[in-house]
Design an enzyme around this catalytic site. Structure first.
Site, PDB file in Angstrom:
ATOM      1  N   ASP A  27     -36.071 -37.164  33.344  1.00  0.00           N
ATOM      2  CA  ASP A  27     -35.541 -36.114  33.646  1.00  0.00           C
ATOM      3  C   ASP A  27     -36.233 -34.736  32.746  1.00  0.00           C
ATOM      4  O   ASP A  27     -36.350 -33.739  33.047  1.00  0.00           O
ATOM      5  CB  ASP A  27     -33.819 -35.660  33.797  1.00  0.00           C
ATOM      6  N   THR A  28     -36.362 -35.237  31.630  1.00  0.00           N
ATOM      7  CA  THR A  28     -36.791 -34.031  30.095  1.00  0.00           C
ATOM      8  C   THR A  28     -38.011 -33.735  30.726  1.00  0.00           C
ATOM      9  O   THR A  28     -39.114 -32.780  30.936  1.00  0.00           O
ATOM     10  CB  THR A  28     -36.265 -34.002  29.395  1.00  0.00           C
TER      11      THR A  28
END
Length: 92
Positions: A27-28
């Site tokens: 997600d990062t």
């Protein structure tokens, strides 16, 4: 990470580190690539920033995010010329 551009492929290596938890790393990466590209960075720079951010996140236990100060510290700690310095990033 592999970056595909009109010029070909480039492998963007991650910095080796101790990993506490990989939760949220993908997600990062997605968030930082999107942010960097949206701000006008080239794909290679976006991938390099995303790798740095994911490296910060995997040092934390559980679902985590990366703060700007953490990303800047990771950027400063990098000695490889494959990663932009803070000043190079700002002048961009």
């Amino acid at each position: 990470m592999v970056v595909l551009t009109r010029d070909g492929l480039e492998l963007v290596a991650a910095v080796s580190r101790q990993v506490a938890d990989v939760t949220g790393a993908g997600d990062t990466v997605t968030a930082l690539v999107s942010l960097a590209l949206g701000a006008g960075a080239d794909p290679r720079t976006a991938a390099r920033l995303a790798n740095l951010g994911a490296g910060v996140v995997v040092d934390k236990v559980g679902t985590a995010s990366v703060r700007l100060d953490e990303l800047l510290r990771a950027l400063d700690a990098t000695r490889s010329r494959k990663i932009l310095s803070r000043d190079e990033l700002r002048s961009g």
